[in-house]
Enzyme design. Structure first.
Site, PDB file in Angstrom:
ATOM      1  CG  ASP A  62      -2.048   0.979   0.956  1.00 26.41           C
ATOM      2  OD1 ASP A  62      -3.322   0.530   1.007  1.00 26.41           O
ATOM      3  OD2 ASP A  62      -1.812   2.108   1.021  1.00 26.41           O
ATOM      4  CB  ILE A  63       0.698   4.287  -1.896  1.00 24.04           C
ATOM      5  CG1 ILE A  63       1.894   5.095  -2.551  1.00 24.04           C
ATOM      6  CG2 ILE A  63      -0.656   5.066  -1.775  1.00 24.04           C
ATOM      7  CD1 ILE A  63       1.542   6.065  -3.903  1.00 24.04           C
ATOM      8  CG  ASN A 109     -12.312  -0.476   3.768  1.00 22.37           C
ATOM      9  OD1 ASN A 109     -12.881  -0.929   4.788  1.00 22.37           O
ATOM     10  ND2 ASN A 109     -11.248   0.299   3.685  1.00 22.37           N
ATOM     11  N   GLY A 154     -15.463   2.926   3.952  1.00 17.05           N
ATOM     12  CA  GLY A 154     -14.296   3.530   3.713  1.00 17.05           C
ATOM     13  C   GLY A 154     -13.494   3.129   2.411  1.00 17.05           C
ATOM     14  CD  GLN A 155     -14.603  -0.468  -2.558  1.00 10.72           C
ATOM     15  OE1 GLN A 155     -15.832  -0.598  -2.338  1.00 10.72           O
ATOM     16  NE2 GLN A 155     -14.012  -0.816  -3.734  1.00 10.72           N
ATOM     17  CG  HIS A 162      -8.409  -2.832  -2.360  1.00  8.18           C
ATOM     18  ND1 HIS A 162      -9.572  -2.249  -3.392  1.00  8.18           N
ATOM     19  CD2 HIS A 162      -8.319  -2.482  -1.380  1.00  8.18           C
ATOM     20  CE1 HIS A 162      -9.895  -1.206  -2.594  1.00  8.18           C
ATOM     21  NE2 HIS A 162      -9.071  -1.289  -1.256  1.00  8.18           N
ATOM     22  CG  HIS A 210      -6.888  -2.603   3.011  1.00 10.36           C
ATOM     23  ND1 HIS A 210      -6.181  -1.839   2.760  1.00 10.36           N
ATOM     24  CD2 HIS A 210      -8.163  -2.476   2.505  1.00 10.36           C
ATOM     25  CE1 HIS A 210      -6.892  -0.683   2.382  1.00 10.36           C
ATOM     26  NE2 HIS A 210      -7.993  -1.191   2.184  1.00 10.36           N
TER      27      HIS A 210
HETATM   28  P1  5GP Z   1      -9.803   1.586   0.295  1.00 10.76           P
HETATM   29  O1  5GP Z   1      -9.681   2.748   0.878  1.00 10.76           O
HETATM   30  O2  5GP Z   1     -10.556   1.494  -1.071  1.00 10.76           O
HETATM   31  O3  5GP Z   1     -10.017   0.238   1.079  1.00 10.76           O
HETATM   32  O4  5GP Z   1      -8.109   1.209   0.012  1.00 10.76           O
HETATM   33  C1  5GP Z   1      -7.533   1.855  -1.088  1.00 10.76           C
HETATM   34  C2  5GP Z   1      -6.097   1.720  -0.957  1.00 10.76           C
HETATM   35  O5  5GP Z   1      -5.411   1.724  -1.820  1.00 10.76           O
HETATM   36  C3  5GP Z   1      -5.576   2.965   0.269  1.00 10.76           C
HETATM   37  O6  5GP Z   1      -5.097   2.005   1.369  1.00 10.76           O
HETATM   38  C4  5GP Z   1      -4.529   3.574  -0.383  1.00 10.76           C
HETATM   39  O7  5GP Z   1      -3.452   3.928   0.260  1.00 10.76           O
HETATM   40  C5  5GP Z   1      -4.172   2.587  -1.501  1.00 10.76           C
HETATM   41  N1  5GP Z   1      -3.751   3.235  -2.809  1.00 10.76           N
HETATM   42  C6  5GP Z   1      -4.362   4.425  -3.492  1.00 10.76           C
HETATM   43  N2  5GP Z   1      -3.701   4.684  -4.640  1.00 10.76           N
HETATM   44  C7  5GP Z   1      -2.505   3.912  -4.434  1.00 10.76           C
HETATM   45  C8  5GP Z   1      -1.558   3.802  -5.291  1.00 10.76           C
HETATM   46  O8  5GP Z   1      -1.444   4.477  -6.507  1.00 10.76           O
HETATM   47  N3  5GP Z   1      -0.356   2.617  -5.147  1.00 10.76           N
HETATM   48  C9  5GP Z   1      -0.711   1.829  -4.011  1.00 10.76           C
HETATM   49  N4  5GP Z   1       0.182   0.959  -3.961  1.00 10.76           N
HETATM   50  N5  5GP Z   1      -1.700   2.090  -3.103  1.00 10.76           N
HETATM   51  C10 5GP Z   1      -2.395   3.012  -3.469  1.00 10.76           C
END
Ligand code: 5GP
Length: 145
Positions: A63-64, A118, A124-125, A131, A133
């Site tokens: 994760d970034i 999420n 929180g998505q 995906h 986590h």
């Molecule tokens: P969500 O909030 O949809 O459950 O999780 C999305 C996740 O993707 C977040 O934890 C966010 O930090 C990660 N993320 C968003 N953009 C990027 C990216 O460009 N590269 C990587 N490696 N992770 C990302």
């Protein structure tokens, strides 16, 4: 220029041919936007990421913005928006992700970890490409926020 014209991959904008009826009026183009998710762009190597594992079905990346010392994202290559968008043709995809995660964590000898999905913005998505986590190497509280 060949028709239909395709924008560069990053733009992902498709200009569709007007119907016969519409073609008398060339202002009536139909624009179809097909924005690729950020994860599909990573899978297609259009943007960089630290890739932990990859096979034909899925990818695991770092994760970034990590929320724990280990924070991976296990992502199916098929662009499914979220858990509520799974269909019968996606049978087996979650099992596949789970086994890939388990194998990676076993390889790293990490026994305790949390998996989070999420589904929907209120949950929180933020990236609408399914995906999981994977969080580890710190004490994780419960209930989550
Ligand atoms: P969500 O909030 O949809 O459950 O999780 C999305 C996740 O993707 C977040 O934890 C966010 O930090 C990660 N993320 C968003 N953009 C990027 C990216 O460009 N590269 C990587 N490696 N992770 C990302």
């Amino acid at each position: 220029m060949s028709w239909p014209w395709r924008a560069p991959q990053s733009a992902q904008l498709q200009l569709a041919r007007p119907s016969q009826q519409q073609s008398s009026n060339l202002h009536n183009f139909t624009f179809i936007t097909s924005l690729k998710s950020i994860f599909s762009q990573i899978i297609d190597r259009e943007i960089p990421a630290n890739i932990i594992f990859e096979d034909d079905t899925c990818i695991i990346i770092e994760d970034i913005s990590p929320q724990a010392p280990i924070h991976y994202l296990a992502i199916p290559k098929r662009e499914i928006k979220g858990i509520s968008d799974l269909s019968d043709t996606d049978d087996g995809i979650i099992d596949h992700l789970m086994i890939a995660i388990k194998n990676e964590m076993s390889k790293k000898r990490i026994k305790d970890y949390r998996l989070v999905i999420n589904n929907g913005s209120e949950a929180g998505q933020t990236v609408f490409h399914l995906h999981i986590h994977v969080l580890a190497n710190r004490t994780l509280g419960w209930p989550p926020g």
